[in-house]
Design an enzyme around this catalytic site. Sequence first.
Site, mmCIF file in Angstrom:
data_model
loop_
_atom_site.group_PDB
_atom_site.id
_atom_site.type_symbol
_atom_site.label_atom_id
_atom_site.label_comp_id
_atom_site.label_asym_id
_atom_site.label_seq_id
_atom_site.Cartn_x
_atom_site.Cartn_y
_atom_site.Cartn_z
ATOM 1 N N GLU A 95 0.816 -1.217 0.000
ATOM 2 C CA GLU A 95 0.000 0.000 0.000
ATOM 3 C C GLU A 95 0.850 1.267 0.000
ATOM 4 O OE1 GLU A 95 -4.135 -1.536 1.889
ATOM 5 O OE2 GLU A 95 -2.654 -0.900 3.351
ATOM 6 N N CYS A 108 3.459 8.467 1.396
ATOM 7 C CA CYS A 108 3.987 7.473 2.335
ATOM 8 C C CYS A 108 4.151 6.163 1.549
ATOM 9 C CB CYS A 108 2.974 7.339 3.473
ATOM 10 S SG CYS A 108 3.356 6.055 4.644
ATOM 11 N N CYS A 115 6.916 -7.424 6.734
ATOM 12 C CA CYS A 115 8.016 -6.920 7.550
ATOM 13 C C CYS A 115 8.466 -8.036 8.481
ATOM 14 C CB CYS A 115 7.568 -5.708 8.369
ATOM 15 S SG CYS A 115 8.929 -4.896 9.241
ATOM 16 N N CYS A 119 6.572 -5.876 15.023
ATOM 17 C CA CYS A 119 6.184 -5.029 16.155
ATOM 18 C C CYS A 119 4.764 -5.357 16.580
ATOM 19 C CB CYS A 119 6.291 -3.547 15.795
ATOM 20 S SG CYS A 119 7.961 -3.073 15.368
ATOM 21 N N CYS A 122 1.716 -3.157 15.169
ATOM 22 C CA CYS A 122 1.683 -2.812 13.740
ATOM 23 C C CYS A 122 1.002 -3.893 12.919
ATOM 24 C CB CYS A 122 3.117 -2.600 13.250
ATOM 25 S SG CYS A 122 3.232 -2.346 11.484
ATOM 26 N N CYS A 350 -1.339 5.390 9.729
ATOM 27 C CA CYS A 350 -0.098 4.697 10.083
ATOM 28 C C CYS A 350 -0.394 3.384 10.771
ATOM 29 C CB CYS A 350 0.689 5.501 11.108
ATOM 30 S SG CYS A 350 1.540 6.855 10.442
HETATM 31 N N1 SAH Z 1 9.381 0.091 9.695
HETATM 32 C C1 SAH Z 1 9.548 1.479 9.844
HETATM 33 C C2 SAH Z 1 8.687 2.291 8.912
HETATM 34 C C3 SAH Z 1 7.293 1.813 8.690
HETATM 35 S S1 SAH Z 1 6.231 1.921 10.093
HETATM 36 C C4 SAH Z 1 9.342 1.883 11.286
HETATM 37 O O1 SAH Z 1 8.892 1.066 12.076
HETATM 38 O O2 SAH Z 1 9.670 3.016 11.612
HETATM 39 C C5 SAH Z 1 5.886 3.664 10.065
HETATM 40 C C6 SAH Z 1 5.387 4.246 11.362
HETATM 41 O O3 SAH Z 1 4.069 3.771 11.663
HETATM 42 C C7 SAH Z 1 6.264 3.859 12.527
HETATM 43 O O4 SAH Z 1 6.546 4.914 13.409
HETATM 44 C C8 SAH Z 1 5.404 2.850 13.183
HETATM 45 O O5 SAH Z 1 5.780 2.643 14.465
HETATM 46 C C9 SAH Z 1 4.028 3.437 13.007
HETATM 47 N N2 SAH Z 1 2.951 2.505 13.327
HETATM 48 C C10 SAH Z 1 2.974 1.174 13.206
HETATM 49 N N3 SAH Z 1 1.818 0.625 13.632
HETATM 50 C C11 SAH Z 1 1.037 1.648 14.041
HETATM 51 C C12 SAH Z 1 -0.288 1.746 14.563
HETATM 52 N N4 SAH Z 1 -1.040 0.657 14.723
HETATM 53 N N5 SAH Z 1 -0.771 2.955 14.852
HETATM 54 C C13 SAH Z 1 -0.027 4.071 14.653
HETATM 55 N N6 SAH Z 1 1.222 4.047 14.144
HETATM 56 C C14 SAH Z 1 1.760 2.863 13.841
HETATM 57 FE FE1 SF4 Z 2 7.884 -3.379 10.566
HETATM 58 FE FE2 SF4 Z 2 5.585 -2.310 11.376
HETATM 59 FE FE3 SF4 Z 2 7.609 -2.583 13.092
HETATM 60 FE FE4 SF4 Z 2 7.772 -0.738 11.119
HETATM 61 S S1 SF4 Z 2 6.313 -0.737 12.827
HETATM 62 S S2 SF4 Z 2 9.366 -2.214 11.782
HETATM 63 S S3 SF4 Z 2 6.657 -1.831 9.502
HETATM 64 S S4 SF4 Z 2 6.504 -4.256 12.083
#
Ligand code: SAH
Ligand code: SF4
Length: 380
Positions: A95, A108, A115, A119, A122, A350
């Site tokens: 996306e 974005c 990934c 996390c 996420c 995000c």
């Molecule tokens: N992998 C990289 C970039 C992609 S994630 C990273 O982790 O930085 C981009 C941003 O979205 C990151 O700051 C991440 O922590 C945030 N993000 C992920 N899941 C989210 C959620 N459920 N709600 C709000 N932000 C989120």
């Molecule tokens: Fe990967 Fe999502 Fe963690 Fe970013 S926030 S490193 S996209 S798992």
Amino acid sequence: MTKSEKINLIGLDNVSLTELVAKWGHKPFRAKQLINWIHQKGKSDFSNMTNLANDFRSHLTEYSVIATPKVITKQVSSDGTIKWLFDVQNNNAIETVYIPEDDRGTLCISSQAGCTVACRFCSTGHQGFNRNLSTSEIIGQVWWARDEIKKSLNTDSGFEAEDDRVITNVVFMGMGEPLLNYDQVLPAIKLLIDQNAYGLSKRRVTVSTSGVIPFMDKLSQDCPVALAVSLHAPNDELRDQLIPLNKKYPLRELMDACNRYIDFAPRDFITFEYIMLDGVNDTDAHAKQLIDICREVKSKVNLIPFNPFPESGLRRSSHERVRAFSAILNGAGIVATTRKTRGDDIDAACGQLAGDIKDKSKISELMRKRKSIPIKKETL
Ligand code: SAH
Ligand code: SF4
């Protein structure tokens, strides 16, 4: 070389395209002209490239293509945010989101199909991982989005939008961890800042990372653009639970890496991203720990309202809590802003980007099991 092995020129930065053009027996400036046609003028048909000699155009047509990933769907939110779902083959989809604001247009983009960092908060992380995107697939998102946005502006306003400034900022905050796909991400960054291509300043290209230290150092040497670090927790015990990569690259080392990066960065600070998770990382005591980190690294904090998705088992902190948390940071002289949530109605916010990933790892299975493990509360 057969036609099916045609080279996709969209993913070649100036150095690689110059090499290829030289191999074909043409002058280096032809690479610049091509980059200009493809990325600045947005052309994908060699017959439009009028300042290239006919025999060169025939050669290009025979041996190369200019192709982006194909769009599967496009959704437009009530607030103007646009989300595209791109096919990246073998039933994987990624996306891309465009966020228009009064003074800027931010795109974005995704860097991986899924990934590996997994996390807890996420949506992409819960899906597991299929593969790295190629540079063509990464920069192809920018090419396609700009083309569509420009065309829609022309249709709506009745005049041809001269400029390409519909996209003023590009952030690697879509699906994937950009620094774990460094070799394909770097040429895409180079094209974004190439005056002949997208011509963005280094300040307007942001790499967001969960903290892959060796590649933060590498980026600082190769092409230091703006850096956002996904912090999300102010101590190792909690960060280990939210971002498993923290076990490999813990906070102390991450902070040192941030300080090394700042010496080369286009801005003299790092952005710390901090998702506000109800009862998990949002207490006054967490804010005080965060202040200590910010005193050691020149930084601004971006507080992000958690965007929920069904499997997360986590909740968004209340507005009052976010305000109180932010006030504690501000009171200590730390700049903290709260991110506006955009594109809620089309799941474009995000962390909600999910695409469609055929997990080749065991991560999605693991995440389903982990969901039932509560986050330990005594993480202060
Ligand atoms: N992998 C990289 C970039 C992609 S994630 C990273 O982790 O930085 C981009 C941003 O979205 C990151 O700051 C991440 O922590 C945030 N993000 C992920 N899941 C989210 C959620 N459920 N709600 C709000 N932000 C989120
Ligand atoms: Fe990967 Fe999502 Fe963690 Fe970013 S926030 S490193 S996209 S798992």
